[in-house]
Motif scaffolding. Structure first.
Motif, PDB file in Angstrom:
ATOM      1  N   HIS A 128       0.838  -0.992  -0.056  1.00  0.00           N
ATOM      2  CA  HIS A 128       0.003  -0.029  -0.245  1.00  0.00           C
ATOM      3  C   HIS A 128       0.991   1.333  -0.019  1.00  0.00           C
ATOM      4  O   HIS A 128       1.603   1.378   0.795  1.00  0.00           O
ATOM      5  N   VAL A 129       0.888   1.986  -1.158  1.00  0.00           N
ATOM      6  CA  VAL A 129       1.629   3.278  -1.211  1.00  0.00           C
ATOM      7  C   VAL A 129       0.674   4.243  -0.807  1.00  0.00           C
ATOM      8  O   VAL A 129      -0.189   4.759  -1.597  1.00  0.00           O
ATOM      9  N   ILE A 130       0.774   5.101   0.223  1.00  0.00           N
ATOM     10  CA  ILE A 130       0.084   6.098   0.703  1.00  0.00           C
ATOM     11  C   ILE A 130       1.020   7.386   0.635  1.00  0.00           C
ATOM     12  O   ILE A 130       1.923   7.494   1.335  1.00  0.00           O
ATOM     13  N   GLU A 136       6.863  10.586  -2.188  1.00  0.00           N
ATOM     14  CA  GLU A 136       6.364   9.434  -1.474  1.00  0.00           C
ATOM     15  C   GLU A 136       5.455   8.398  -2.368  1.00  0.00           C
ATOM     16  O   GLU A 136       5.378   7.372  -2.091  1.00  0.00           O
ATOM     17  N   ASN A 137       5.069   8.943  -3.618  1.00  0.00           N
ATOM     18  CA  ASN A 137       4.321   8.140  -4.634  1.00  0.00           C
ATOM     19  C   ASN A 137       5.378   7.220  -5.309  1.00  0.00           C
ATOM     20  O   ASN A 137       5.817   7.321  -6.597  1.00  0.00           O
ATOM     21  N   ILE A 138       6.019   6.259  -4.637  1.00  0.00           N
ATOM     22  CA  ILE A 138       7.238   5.689  -5.292  1.00  0.00           C
ATOM     23  C   ILE A 138       7.060   4.862  -6.124  1.00  0.00           C
ATOM     24  O   ILE A 138       5.735   4.392  -6.423  1.00  0.00           O
ATOM     25  N   SER A 139       7.966   4.497  -7.123  1.00  0.00           N
ATOM     26  CA  SER A 139       7.849   3.929  -8.418  1.00  0.00           C
ATOM     27  C   SER A 139       7.591   2.595  -8.318  1.00  0.00           C
ATOM     28  O   SER A 139       7.927   1.867  -7.175  1.00  0.00           O
ATOM     29  N   ASP A 140       6.986   1.681  -9.539  1.00  0.00           N
ATOM     30  CA  ASP A 140       6.982   0.171  -9.276  1.00  0.00           C
ATOM     31  C   ASP A 140       8.395  -0.322  -9.172  1.00  0.00           C
ATOM     32  O   ASP A 140       8.635  -1.374  -8.703  1.00  0.00           O
ATOM     33  N   THR A 141       9.468   0.324  -9.941  1.00  0.00           N
ATOM     34  CA  THR A 141      10.823  -0.188 -10.008  1.00  0.00           C
ATOM     35  C   THR A 141      11.194  -0.299  -8.383  1.00  0.00           C
ATOM     36  O   THR A 141      12.002  -1.174  -7.872  1.00  0.00           O
ATOM     37  N   GLN A 142      10.932   0.776  -7.523  1.00  0.00           N
ATOM     38  CA  GLN A 142      11.658   0.967  -6.332  1.00  0.00           C
ATOM     39  C   GLN A 142      10.665  -0.229  -5.575  1.00  0.00           C
ATOM     40  O   GLN A 142      11.545  -0.830  -4.565  1.00  0.00           O
ATOM     41  N   PRO A 248       8.741   5.630   3.034  1.00  0.00           N
ATOM     42  CA  PRO A 248       9.301   5.325   1.725  1.00  0.00           C
ATOM     43  C   PRO A 248      10.583   5.562   1.104  1.00  0.00           C
ATOM     44  O   PRO A 248      11.569   5.052   0.460  1.00  0.00           O
ATOM     45  N   GLN A 249      11.194   6.663   2.098  1.00  0.00           N
ATOM     46  CA  GLN A 249      12.771   6.844   1.749  1.00  0.00           C
ATOM     47  C   GLN A 249      13.667   5.633   2.341  1.00  0.00           C
ATOM     48  O   GLN A 249      14.941   5.657   1.776  1.00  0.00           O
ATOM     49  N   TYR A 250      13.113   4.761   3.052  1.00  0.00           N
ATOM     50  CA  TYR A 250      13.781   3.559   3.548  1.00  0.00           C
ATOM     51  C   TYR A 250      13.402   2.223   3.175  1.00  0.00           C
ATOM     52  O   TYR A 250      13.684   1.155   3.628  1.00  0.00           O
ATOM     53  N   PHE A 251      12.546   2.199   1.877  1.00  0.00           N
ATOM     54  CA  PHE A 251      12.002   1.255   1.314  1.00  0.00           C
ATOM     55  C   PHE A 251      12.639   1.038  -0.386  1.00  0.00           C
ATOM     56  O   PHE A 251      12.773   1.857  -1.171  1.00  0.00           O
ATOM     57  N   GLY A 252      13.243   0.000  -0.270  1.00  0.00           N
ATOM     58  CA  GLY A 252      13.921  -0.582  -1.508  1.00  0.00           C
ATOM     59  C   GLY A 252      15.185   0.289  -1.793  1.00  0.00           C
ATOM     60  O   GLY A 252      15.879   0.591  -0.634  1.00  0.00           O
ATOM     61  N   THR A 253      15.797   0.148  -3.127  1.00  0.00           N
ATOM     62  CA  THR A 253      17.463   0.720  -3.317  1.00  0.00           C
ATOM     63  C   THR A 253      17.435   1.600  -4.339  1.00  0.00           C
ATOM     64  O   THR A 253      18.583   2.143  -4.535  1.00  0.00           O
ATOM     65  N   VAL A 257      15.170   7.354  -1.955  1.00  0.00           N
ATOM     66  CA  VAL A 257      15.782   6.367  -0.863  1.00  0.00           C
ATOM     67  C   VAL A 257      16.833   7.296  -0.250  1.00  0.00           C
ATOM     68  O   VAL A 257      17.467   8.267  -0.905  1.00  0.00           O
ATOM     69  N   SER A 258      17.114   7.291   1.207  1.00  0.00           N
ATOM     70  CA  SER A 258      17.997   7.799   1.803  1.00  0.00           C
ATOM     71  C   SER A 258      19.043   7.273   2.647  1.00  0.00           C
ATOM     72  O   SER A 258      18.787   6.251   3.601  1.00  0.00           O
ATOM     73  N   ALA A 259      20.410   7.517   2.267  1.00  0.00           N
ATOM     74  CA  ALA A 259      21.340   6.706   3.122  1.00  0.00           C
ATOM     75  C   ALA A 259      21.343   7.254   4.529  1.00  0.00           C
ATOM     76  O   ALA A 259      20.840   8.210   4.708  1.00  0.00           O
ATOM     77  N   PRO A 260      21.995   6.363   5.490  1.00  0.00           N
ATOM     78  CA  PRO A 260      22.590   5.098   5.237  1.00  0.00           C
ATOM     79  C   PRO A 260      21.474   3.857   5.203  1.00  0.00           C
ATOM     80  O   PRO A 260      22.001   2.769   5.350  1.00  0.00           O
ATOM     81  N   PHE A 261      20.193   4.166   5.079  1.00  0.00           N
ATOM     82  CA  PHE A 261      19.091   3.274   5.149  1.00  0.00           C
ATOM     83  C   PHE A 261      18.477   3.035   3.600  1.00  0.00           C
ATOM     84  O   PHE A 261      17.351   2.947   3.626  1.00  0.00           O
ATOM     85  N   ASP A 262      19.432   3.050   2.695  1.00  0.00           N
ATOM     86  CA  ASP A 262      18.982   3.026   1.411  1.00  0.00           C
ATOM     87  C   ASP A 262      19.179   1.375   0.830  1.00  0.00           C
ATOM     88  O   ASP A 262      19.351   1.178  -0.396  1.00  0.00           O
ATOM     89  N   GLY A 263      19.355   0.398   1.320  1.00  0.00           N
ATOM     90  CA  GLY A 263      19.687  -0.796   0.929  1.00  0.00           C
ATOM     91  C   GLY A 263      18.631  -1.885   1.164  1.00  0.00           C
ATOM     92  O   GLY A 263      18.866  -2.898   1.036  1.00  0.00           O
ATOM     93  N   GLY A 264      17.497  -1.051   1.604  1.00  0.00           N
ATOM     94  CA  GLY A 264      16.331  -2.209   1.780  1.00  0.00           C
ATOM     95  C   GLY A 264      16.073  -3.082   2.986  1.00  0.00           C
ATOM     96  O   GLY A 264      15.351  -3.865   3.289  1.00  0.00           O
ATOM     97  N   ARG A 265      17.240  -2.930   3.892  1.00  0.00           N
ATOM     98  CA  ARG A 265      17.131  -3.519   4.981  1.00  0.00           C
ATOM     99  C   ARG A 265      16.389  -3.202   6.232  1.00  0.00           C
ATOM    100  O   ARG A 265      16.132  -4.004   7.089  1.00  0.00           O
ATOM    101  N   THR A 266      15.667  -2.075   6.180  1.00  0.00           N
ATOM    102  CA  THR A 266      14.530  -1.788   7.079  1.00  0.00           C
ATOM    103  C   THR A 266      13.366  -2.722   6.975  1.00  0.00           C
ATOM    104  O   THR A 266      12.972  -3.014   7.934  1.00  0.00           O
ATOM    105  N   THR A 267      13.143  -2.818   5.411  1.00  0.00           N
ATOM    106  CA  THR A 267      11.804  -3.761   5.493  1.00  0.00           C
ATOM    107  C   THR A 267      12.427  -5.141   5.717  1.00  0.00           C
ATOM    108  O   THR A 267      11.535  -5.895   6.452  1.00  0.00           O
TER     109      THR A 267
END
Length: 357
Positions: A128-130, A136-142, A248-253, A257-267
């Motif tokens: 769900h992308v809110i 914040e309307n992150i892409s399908d690629t992200q 959203p800035q911590y979701f995906g790679t 996305v925002s460093a240092p949490f831009d590797g998808g590891r929060t999820t």
């Protein structure tokens, strides 16, 4: 960090002594696990190490504690889930489990890999992308990049797993859990932050209702605010709010996305909670347990990219574990004990069994 309080023999004697009628004794499997260390309330707000304001902030335990206060029946549900997990793991262990790497071996995971008979597992995912703005309307690629990270991390095919120190190399687990994107739902909102009270999980509050949470893992991607990266609901909670939330800035790679949490590891971290994993330090001091035998005892989260070895509670911390608070680039493993805990949820009668049916 298994805390052995009662030996199996002592526990069996306790049951015998307390029951005059032998026919009332529980099934042998019922006495094969020790639940005396089960504990839910934590001092999760403690930040004795590092600067929380500049590091990872997962609110899962704080949300859990709030829900326990609001719902008196939640503790019993989580107790029963924990008991099922420990019984399933104990039933699959050989009679001589060998050196599990954690104190006492325990019934809660650890030791040599054991075939649990569940095979490869695939979890269908609804995202769900809110959003209140185009970032914040992150892409399908992200979104796809995040699903790819989950599949690598939960199968130990991530390209940084070779950085695990030799001390822990034999504990690295391929959990054989896969994730398949089933649906993406997009909701435009004027709300700029959502907090941790689950408002984003309700269309009545301007969010998006959970989709069949018994059969899909729901992920809400929205700006939580307050520097919070994400939070998850543990098994046993309200079905209408079941799932995880990630900013959203911590979701995906890739993309927003925002460093240092831009590797998808929060999820990855939050899905660990969703699959019944605690923080690696047990959300307490050295005597608090994460219910996993092969994770070393620690007393607080680690932040940034700590050097190896980092010593706490007279042992080297497994700082590179996904359930610590280090930067995305510095976490790259689950342990065999954590794998056992997660996969036990998918056994018949387990809290997440329908997810893979």
């Amino acid at each position: 960090m298994k805390k052995v309080i009662l030996g199996m023999a002592a526990l069996a004697l306790l049951f015998v002594a307390c029951k005059d009628d032998q026919s009332d004794l529980p099934d042998p499997q019922e006495i094969a696990v020790d639940m005396s260390d089960f504990y839910l309330y934590t001092d999760a707000a403690s930040t004795s190490k590092g600067d929380k304001g500049n590091g990872r902030d997962c609110q899962s335990m704080s949300v859990l504690n709030r829900n326990l206060d609001a719902n008196p029946g939640l503790f019993k549900k989580m107790y029963d889930i924990e008991k099922q997990v420990r019984q399933f793991i104990a039933a699959k262990k050989p009679s001589n489990p060998g050196n599990g790497g954690g104190p006492g071996g325990g019934d809660d995971g650890g030791g040599s890999p054991v075939d649990d008979g569940l095979g490869s597992l695939t979890i269908p995912v609804v995202v769900h992308v809110i959003y209140s703005n185009s970032n914040e309307n992150i892409s399908d690629t992200q979104i796809r990049s995040q699903i790819d990270v989950l599949n690598r991390d939960f199968n130990a095919t991530n390209n940084d797993v070779n950085q695990v120190p030799q001390e822990f190399a034999d504990r690295v687990a391929n959990s054989d859990i896969n994730f398949s994107l089933a649906q993406t739902i997009r909701v435009s909102s004027t709300r700029t932050s959502w907090g941790t009270r689950d408002d984003m999980k309700s269309s009545a509050n301007g969010g998006s209702d959970a989709v069949d949470p018994a059969n899909f893992m729901n992920i809400w991607v929205c700006n939580i605010g307050g520097g919070i990266l994400g939070y998850a609901q543990f098994p046993g909670g309200n079905a209408s709010t079941d799932g995880i939330v990630v900013s959203p800035q911590y979701f995906g790679t890739t993309g927003f996305v925002s460093a240092p949490f831009d590797g998808g590891r929060t999820t990855t971290h939050e899905v660990g909670h969703y699959l019944n994993l605690r923080h690696i330090w047990g959300d307490g001091r050295c005597n608090r347990d994460d219910f996993v035998a092969d994770t070393p005892t620690s007393d607080a989260p680690n932040y940034s990219c700590p050097s190896y070895p980092t010593v706490n509670c007279r042992s080297n911390d497994m700082t590179m574990n996904y359930m610590d608070y280090v930067d995305d680039a510095c976490m790259y493993m689950f342990s065999e004990g954590q794998k056992a805990r997660m996969r036990a949820l998918f056994a018949a009668g387990g809290a997440r069994a329908d997810l893979v049916n």
